[in-house]
Enzyme design. Structure first.
Site, short mmCIF file in Angstrom:
data_model
loop_
_atom_site.label_atom_id
_atom_site.label_comp_id
_atom_site.label_asym_id
_atom_site.label_seq_id
_atom_site.Cartn_x
_atom_site.Cartn_y
_atom_site.Cartn_z
N GLN A 58 33.51 48.43 39.15
CA GLN A 58 34.52 49.29 38.57
C GLN A 58 34.48 49.24 37.05
O GLN A 58 33.71 48.48 36.46
CB GLN A 58 35.90 48.88 39.07
CG GLN A 58 36.25 47.44 38.78
CD GLN A 58 37.54 46.97 39.44
OE1 GLN A 58 38.48 46.58 38.77
NE2 GLN A 58 37.56 47.01 40.78
N HIS A 60 37.25 50.20 33.39
CA HIS A 60 38.55 50.64 32.87
C HIS A 60 38.34 51.41 31.56
O HIS A 60 37.45 51.07 30.77
CB HIS A 60 39.45 49.43 32.58
CG HIS A 60 39.59 48.49 33.72
ND1 HIS A 60 40.07 48.86 34.95
CD2 HIS A 60 39.29 47.16 33.83
CE1 HIS A 60 40.07 47.81 35.76
NE2 HIS A 60 39.60 46.77 35.11
N GLU A 77 40.96 43.01 29.51
CA GLU A 77 41.45 41.86 30.26
C GLU A 77 40.59 40.64 30.00
O GLU A 77 39.45 40.76 29.52
CB GLU A 77 41.46 42.18 31.76
CG GLU A 77 40.09 42.51 32.31
CD GLU A 77 40.14 43.20 33.67
OE1 GLU A 77 41.23 43.50 34.16
OE2 GLU A 77 39.06 43.45 34.24
N HIS A 135 32.03 46.15 35.81
CA HIS A 135 32.24 44.77 36.22
C HIS A 135 32.66 44.68 37.68
O HIS A 135 33.08 45.68 38.29
CB HIS A 135 33.31 44.10 35.35
CG HIS A 135 34.66 44.76 35.43
ND1 HIS A 135 35.02 45.83 34.68
CD2 HIS A 135 35.75 44.46 36.19
CE1 HIS A 135 36.26 46.19 34.95
NE2 HIS A 135 36.73 45.36 35.88
N ARG A 155 36.75 53.16 40.37
CA ARG A 155 35.74 52.54 41.22
C ARG A 155 34.44 53.35 41.16
O ARG A 155 34.44 54.56 41.36
CB ARG A 155 36.20 52.49 42.68
CG ARG A 155 37.35 51.57 42.96
CD ARG A 155 37.57 51.40 44.47
NE ARG A 155 38.91 50.92 44.74
CZ ARG A 155 39.93 51.69 45.11
NH1 ARG A 155 39.74 52.99 45.27
NH2 ARG A 155 41.11 51.17 45.31
#
Length: 261
Positions: A58, A60, A77, A135, A155
């Protein structure tokens, strides 16, 4: 204040969550989120993740890409590995740079799985995941994720599971290149793991390890061992507490915690 736990069932989750997190009653829990009962979301979101299978590959978006799609922010993150079974791996970045066309085709065919850079992990490792990084988290891992407060994931590949993919959006925001971010390694007590731009993150045995606490901002404390006391409350593994930089914070002699602000 102690934040509220929110259990999230996932197909790749576990039924043997450590007892510090409560009774799961056979649920396959993959994530535990922590949030405050406030009108506006806090700027940092803390999660524990527990994996029995591989998560999807996936990506972001960053802030600008997310806002262009009607979201309030993107998502960056940091993962801190609390426990890992022998041979456990995470995938961060690709073995070689991929064009958008190559990434799309590889995600459709499943070749992306072989093109990911799979890294063996052990307890104490940490990795910062910038927006745009392709990742995936492997099986057999317990980790703490500290992130921008955003629930936006595209995804690219899900090993044949019957879940929606987001190839157009995912490829558009991806930087499918080898991972080179310096905010990664193996943490020792007292280390600063992340320094901005969205949060700072430390791994500490007491607050003396954090030399620059912001007195007028919130601080997130995620105990990994022992106890932390502040604001008349005691927090232990399984809890997440938010307090002020001016608060009195006491660690037990065996305490270890992540501290974010």
């Amino acid at each position: 204040m102690k934040l509220s736990k929110h259990l999230v069932d996932k197909p790749w989750g576990r039924t043997d969550i450590p007892p510090e997190f409560g009774t799961m009653n056979g649920r396959r829990v993959g994530e535990i989120w922590y949030s405050a009962e406030t009108d506006a979301p806090l700027p940092i979101l803390v999660k524990w993740l527990f994996t029995s299978e591989r998560l999807s590959i996936q990506v972001h978006p960053d802030d600008a890409q997310a806002r262009a799609r009607g979201m309030s922010s993107g998502k960056e993150e940091c993962w801190y590995i609390v426990d890992a079974e022998p041979g456990a791996v995470i995938g961060i970045g690709t073995k070689r740079p991929l064009s958008s066309e190559e990434l799309y085709a590889a995600s459709l065919s499943g070749e992306i799985e072989a093109l990911m850079d799979w890294k063996k992990v052990s307890a104490g490792d940490y990795f910062y995941i910038p927006a745009g990084t392709v990742h995936a988290i492997g099986a057999g891992i317990h980790l703490v994720e500290v992130q921008q407060y955003a629930d936006i994931t595209y995804r690219l590949y899900d090993y044949g599971r019957d879940r929606e993919l987001h190839l157009d959006d995912g490829v558009a925001v991806s930087s499918a290149t080898p991972y080179t971010d310096p905010r990664s390694g193996h943490a020792d007590l007292g280390d600063q793991l992340v320094a901005g731009p969205y949060f700072q993150l430390w791994y500490v045995r007491d607050m003396d390890n954090v030399p620059t606490l912001p007195p007028l901002r919130d601080i997130w404390i995620i105990p990994l061992a022992g106890q932390v006391q502040t604001d008349g409350q005691v927090a232990a593994k399984g809890d997440c507490i938010v307090t002020s930089g001016q608060a009195k914070i006491t660690f037990s002699s065996d305490a270890k915690a992540l501290v974010a602000f």
